[in-house]
Design an enzyme around this catalytic site. Structure first.
Site, PDB file in Angstrom:
ATOM      1  N   PHE A  93     -25.636 -38.429  14.026  1.00 35.64           N
ATOM      2  CA  PHE A  93     -25.848 -37.905  12.682  1.00 35.64           C
ATOM      3  C   PHE A  93     -25.621 -38.984  11.620  1.00 35.64           C
ATOM      4  CE2 PHE A  93     -24.808 -35.580   8.843  1.00 35.64           C
ATOM      5  CZ  PHE A  93     -25.671 -34.495   8.872  1.00 35.64           C
ATOM      6  N   GLU A  94     -24.688 -39.898  11.880  1.00 34.37           N
ATOM      7  CA  GLU A  94     -24.310 -40.914  10.893  1.00 34.37           C
ATOM      8  C   GLU A  94     -25.140 -42.190  10.977  1.00 34.37           C
ATOM      9  OE1 GLU A  94     -21.389 -37.953  11.400  1.00 34.37           O
ATOM     10  OE2 GLU A  94     -21.997 -39.392  12.957  1.00 34.37           O
ATOM     11  N   HIS A 134     -26.928 -26.569  17.516  1.00 32.34           N
ATOM     12  CA  HIS A 134     -26.389 -27.823  16.978  1.00 32.34           C
ATOM     13  C   HIS A 134     -27.253 -29.008  17.404  1.00 32.34           C
ATOM     14  CE1 HIS A 134     -23.341 -30.571  15.450  1.00 32.34           C
ATOM     15  NE2 HIS A 134     -23.373 -31.224  16.598  1.00 32.34           N
TER      16      HIS A 134
END
Length: 232
Positions: free
Chosen positions: A133-134, A164
């Site tokens: 995600f980062e 998710h």
């Protein structure tokens, strides 16, 4: 009465013969007219001829047009990156720590490929982030620094029991794309999105190869393309 009946029969017979003759004459005249019109159309219409061995492009493209198309094709310039011109390029690799059992072999595959293509170790910086995600945010920051020819993004997202997976996978993909667009530096998507851990391990040095290595080759080619052909 018999004579009258006979006369009527003769009269009807004559009328029948006369009618048939008129119809036949009219039909013959119409047929002759149609035949004459048909022959006139054939004699005045251009004759279309087809080659004996199938259709040819010459039926559809005039010689002048063919020559024009040939000139245009020869004038088109084509650009591509080269894998043999990687020396001197600088690369950054953003690696997700989550699912490190997968991401570390991907990183090793990328580093090994860079070494094979003459990229020096001092020209490679590795940045670890918590998860896929980062990756996009850090890749964009590195790209805007102006220090690197390409940014390689490595991660692994494995489907679980909730949605998710979809959120992280989509965000990782759009984040890497946005990083490249916003920074103007090629950001290579090396994030695995797999149904299970077996699929991921197979693509991190298993029977499906090493996708980290493949992503490194893409980074080299894109860096070359930008440096030699698309540089401002």
């Amino acid at each position: 009465m018999a004579a009258a009946s006979c006369s009527s029969t003769i009269l009807l017979h004559r009328l029948h013969n006369t009618t048939n003759s008129s119809i036949l004459s009219s039909s013959t005249h119409r047929s002759s007219s149609l035949s004459l019109l048909y022959h006139r159309q054939i004699s005045t219409s251009p004759l279309i001829q087809f080659p004996s061995k199938g259709l040819s492009n010459s039926l559809f493209v005039a010689p002048a047009e063919r020559k024009k198309l040939s000139v245009q094709t020869e004038a088109v310039r084509q650009f591509t990156g080269f894998l043999t011109k990687a020396e001197g390029f600088r690369f950054a690799i953003v690696v997700a720590r989550f699912n490190e059992i997968v991401t570390r072999p991907l990183l090793e595959g990328a580093l090994d490929t860079f070494k094979k293509y003459s990229v020096r170790e001092e020209d490679i910086d590795v940045v670890w982030v918590p998860g896929s995600f980062e990756i996009g945010l850090v890749a964009q920051k590195l790209g805007k620094s102006g220090k690197y020819n390409a940014i390689l993004c490595i991660g692994a997202v494995v489907r679980g029991d909730t949605t998710h997976y979809d959120a992280v996978a989509n965000t990782a993909a759009s984040g890497v794309l946005s990083a490249g667009i916003n920074s103007g530096v090629p950001c290579i998507f090396g994030v695995l999105t797999c149904e299970d851990m077996d699929q991921a391990l197979n693509r991190a040095g298993g029977k499906a190869g090493n996708k980290g290595s493949e992503a490194a080759l893409t980074a080299i080619e894109m860096a070359s393309l930008f440096e030699h052909h698309l540089k401002d």
